[in-house]
Write a protein that holds these residues in place. Structure first.
Motif, short mmCIF file in Angstrom:
data_model
loop_
_atom_site.label_atom_id
_atom_site.label_comp_id
_atom_site.label_asym_id
_atom_site.label_seq_id
_atom_site.Cartn_x
_atom_site.Cartn_y
_atom_site.Cartn_z
N LEU A 157 0.84 -1.20 0.00
CA LEU A 157 0.00 0.00 0.00
C LEU A 157 0.87 1.25 0.00
O LEU A 157 0.61 2.21 -0.73
CB LEU A 157 -0.94 -0.02 1.21
N GLU A 158 1.93 1.22 0.80
CA GLU A 158 2.87 2.35 0.78
C GLU A 158 3.43 2.56 -0.61
O GLU A 158 3.55 3.69 -1.08
CB GLU A 158 4.03 2.08 1.75
N GLU A 159 3.75 1.44 -1.26
CA GLU A 159 4.31 1.51 -2.62
C GLU A 159 3.30 2.13 -3.58
O GLU A 159 3.65 2.90 -4.46
CB GLU A 159 4.66 0.07 -3.04
N LYS A 160 2.04 1.78 -3.37
CA LYS A 160 0.99 2.34 -4.22
C LYS A 160 0.89 3.86 -4.03
O LYS A 160 0.62 4.60 -4.97
CB LYS A 160 -0.35 1.67 -3.87
N LEU A 161 1.15 4.32 -2.81
CA LEU A 161 1.03 5.74 -2.52
C LEU A 161 2.23 6.53 -3.02
O LEU A 161 2.07 7.64 -3.53
CB LEU A 161 0.88 5.96 -1.00
N THR A 162 3.41 5.97 -2.84
CA THR A 162 4.62 6.76 -3.13
C THR A 162 5.27 6.40 -4.45
O THR A 162 6.11 7.13 -4.95
CB THR A 162 5.68 6.55 -2.03
N GLY A 163 4.89 5.23 -5.01
CA GLY A 163 5.50 4.82 -6.27
C GLY A 163 6.84 4.12 -6.08
O GLY A 163 7.49 3.77 -7.05
N ARG A 164 7.26 3.96 -4.85
CA ARG A 164 8.52 3.22 -4.64
C ARG A 164 8.44 2.41 -3.36
O ARG A 164 7.71 2.74 -2.44
CB ARG A 164 9.72 4.15 -4.62
N ARG A 165 9.26 1.35 -3.35
CA ARG A 165 9.28 0.45 -2.19
C ARG A 165 10.40 0.85 -1.27
O ARG A 165 11.53 1.03 -1.71
CB ARG A 165 9.46 -0.98 -2.69
N ARG A 166 10.09 1.00 0.02
CA ARG A 166 11.13 1.47 0.93
C ARG A 166 11.85 0.34 1.63
O ARG A 166 12.78 0.56 2.37
CB ARG A 166 10.54 2.41 1.96
N TRP A 167 11.40 -0.89 1.42
CA TRP A 167 11.97 -2.02 2.14
C TRP A 167 12.38 -3.06 1.11
O TRP A 167 11.65 -3.29 0.16
CB TRP A 167 10.92 -2.61 3.08
N PRO A 168 13.52 -3.72 1.26
CA PRO A 168 13.92 -4.71 0.25
C PRO A 168 12.92 -5.87 0.16
O PRO A 168 12.33 -6.25 1.18
CB PRO A 168 15.28 -5.22 0.75
N THR A 169 12.77 -6.41 -1.02
CA THR A 169 11.90 -7.57 -1.20
C THR A 169 12.65 -8.82 -0.75
O THR A 169 13.83 -9.00 -1.10
CB THR A 169 11.51 -7.74 -2.68
N VAL A 170 12.00 -9.66 0.03
CA VAL A 170 12.63 -10.91 0.46
C VAL A 170 12.29 -11.99 -0.56
O VAL A 170 11.12 -12.27 -0.83
CB VAL A 170 12.11 -11.33 1.85
#
Ligand code: SF4
Length: 173
Positions: A157-170
């Motif tokens: 959801l954060e990614e949807k809001l900001t357009g970027r992911r702030r945490w690495p994908t596991v």
């Protein structure tokens, strides 16, 4: 009103703004993504996992989204955690309508996503997915999903809001 035809006409379409300030919008979305306020709201067993996600072991506050509000008027995120029955659907829609814009919905668990184990021929009481009632932004499958899955849903959801992911994908090994 027939149960199956519930509601969609009740939802209010808020028109997009005529003027956009890109930098300001980006800043506001960054603030929103880092301070989501979920509503205190649970419908069935998935809510137990949601509570565990907010407790010390998983600690949603690391992501700024632990401030569960007791009123829809103070919330911008509805986590639908549990089985949605037609009997409960009016209350779910009313709570959603009472949330101020902008607002988001996360469907947690197979019941909220698609009715879960309660959808079979002849059943009449369970809504086959909360998106039949209100718009859903993120789906988190599982019966129930683990707290890590809910946290991943919040990150989506954060990614949807900001357009970027702030945490690495596991990555799965
Ligand atoms: S998805 Fe499974 S755990 Fe979640 S509310 Fe439905 S039956 Fe319960």
């Amino acid at each position: 009103m027939e149960e199956g035809s519930l509601h969609l006409e009740k939802q209010v379409d808020v028109p997009p703004g005529l003027i956009h300030f890109a930098a300001l919008d980006n800043f506001l979305n960054l603030c929103r993504a880092n301070s989501l306020w979920p509503m205190t709201f649970g419908l069935a067993c998935c809510a137990i996992e949601m509570m565990a996600t907010g407790a010390s072991r998983f600690d949603m506050s690391r992501f700024g989204c632990e401030v569960f509000r007791p009123s829809p008027r103070q919330s911008d995120l509805m986590i639908v955690s549990g089985t949605v029955t037609w009997k409960m659907s009016t209350a779910v829609v009313t709570l959603y309508d009472q949330m101020p814009e902008p607002k988001w919905v996360l469907a947690m668990g197979n019941c909220a996503v698609a009715g879960g184990p309660f959808v079979f021929p002849g059943q009449y009481s369970v809504v086959p997915g909360v998106d039949k009632l209100i718009p859903v932004d993120v789906y988190v499958p599982g019966c129930p999903p683990r707290p890590e899955a809910l946290i991943e849903g919040m990150l989506k959801l954060e990614e949807k809001l900001t357009g970027r992911r702030r945490w690495p994908t596991v990555e799965a090994k």
